[in-house]
Design a protein around this motif. Structure first.
Motif, mmCIF file in Angstrom:
data_model
loop_
_atom_site.group_PDB
_atom_site.id
_atom_site.type_symbol
_atom_site.label_atom_id
_atom_site.label_comp_id
_atom_site.label_asym_id
_atom_site.label_seq_id
_atom_site.Cartn_x
_atom_site.Cartn_y
_atom_site.Cartn_z
ATOM 1 N N MET A 35 35.241 38.857 38.443
ATOM 2 C CA MET A 35 36.010 39.503 39.334
ATOM 3 C C MET A 35 36.647 40.567 38.505
ATOM 4 O O MET A 35 36.460 41.835 38.029
ATOM 5 N N THR A 36 37.651 40.052 38.273
ATOM 6 C CA THR A 36 39.109 40.564 37.458
ATOM 7 C C THR A 36 38.349 41.007 35.783
ATOM 8 O O THR A 36 38.494 42.833 36.035
ATOM 9 N N HIS A 37 37.028 40.795 35.314
ATOM 10 C CA HIS A 37 36.670 41.624 33.739
ATOM 11 C C HIS A 37 36.106 42.473 34.809
ATOM 12 O O HIS A 37 36.082 43.706 33.940
ATOM 13 N N ALA A 38 35.281 42.685 35.525
ATOM 14 C CA ALA A 38 34.375 44.138 35.830
ATOM 15 C C ALA A 38 35.639 44.984 36.838
ATOM 16 O O ALA A 38 35.362 45.941 36.809
ATOM 17 N N ALA A 93 36.302 48.572 35.502
ATOM 18 C CA ALA A 93 36.170 49.375 35.646
ATOM 19 C C ALA A 93 37.146 51.161 36.319
ATOM 20 O O ALA A 93 37.238 51.765 36.258
ATOM 21 N N GLY A 94 38.124 50.008 34.783
ATOM 22 C CA GLY A 94 39.047 50.960 34.747
ATOM 23 C C GLY A 94 40.471 50.358 35.642
ATOM 24 O O GLY A 94 41.652 51.003 35.535
ATOM 25 N N ILE A 95 40.828 49.424 36.696
ATOM 26 C CA ILE A 95 41.598 49.033 36.830
ATOM 27 C C ILE A 95 42.360 47.868 35.858
ATOM 28 O O ILE A 95 41.823 47.345 35.168
ATOM 29 N N GLY A 96 44.168 48.216 35.937
ATOM 30 C CA GLY A 96 44.514 47.936 34.372
ATOM 31 C C GLY A 96 44.596 46.186 35.307
ATOM 32 O O GLY A 96 44.632 45.285 36.137
ATOM 33 N N TRP A 97 45.238 45.677 34.054
ATOM 34 C CA TRP A 97 44.723 43.538 34.320
ATOM 35 C C TRP A 97 45.349 43.167 35.323
ATOM 36 O O TRP A 97 44.891 42.253 36.321
ATOM 37 N N GLY A 98 46.811 43.704 35.170
ATOM 38 C CA GLY A 98 47.105 42.834 36.278
ATOM 39 C C GLY A 98 46.965 43.476 37.873
ATOM 40 O O GLY A 98 47.066 41.764 38.596
ATOM 41 N N GLU A 110 28.441 46.222 35.997
ATOM 42 C CA GLU A 110 27.282 45.265 36.125
ATOM 43 C C GLU A 110 27.402 44.237 35.160
ATOM 44 O O GLU A 110 27.365 43.589 34.236
ATOM 45 N N GLN A 111 27.505 44.679 33.229
ATOM 46 C CA GLN A 111 27.219 43.848 32.163
ATOM 47 C C GLN A 111 28.307 43.187 31.934
ATOM 48 O O GLN A 111 27.988 42.360 31.305
ATOM 49 N N ALA A 112 29.489 43.368 32.497
ATOM 50 C CA ALA A 112 31.329 43.011 32.179
ATOM 51 C C ALA A 112 30.559 41.681 33.540
ATOM 52 O O ALA A 112 31.309 40.021 33.305
#
Length: 61
Positions: free
Chosen positions: A28-31, A35-40, A3-5
């Motif tokens: 969306m990407t930042h959140a 949550a632990g998903i890689g940037w790509g 949420e803060q992201a």
């Protein structure tokens, strides 16, 4: 943390600190990254979600 992201990206967009960037995709990407998903992978998910949102909008309009 997720949420803060999202809040951070929205606040940056409001402050116009994201010149030329797509605030929705960044949120969306930042959140997703928070949550632990890689940037790509987060970018791929955000792009796919953006396409689905555009498709829904085009059906409404």
């Amino acid at each position: 943390m997720v949420e803060q992201a999202v809040i951070d990206v929205i606040e940056a967009a409001e402050a116009q600190a994201l010149a030329g960037a797509d605030p929705l995709q960044l949120a969306m990407t930042h959140a997703l990254c928070a949550a632990g998903i890689g940037w790509g992978d987060a970018t791929d998910v955000a792009i796919a979600a953006r396409a689905r949102l555009a498709d829904v909008d085009s059906r409404r309009g």
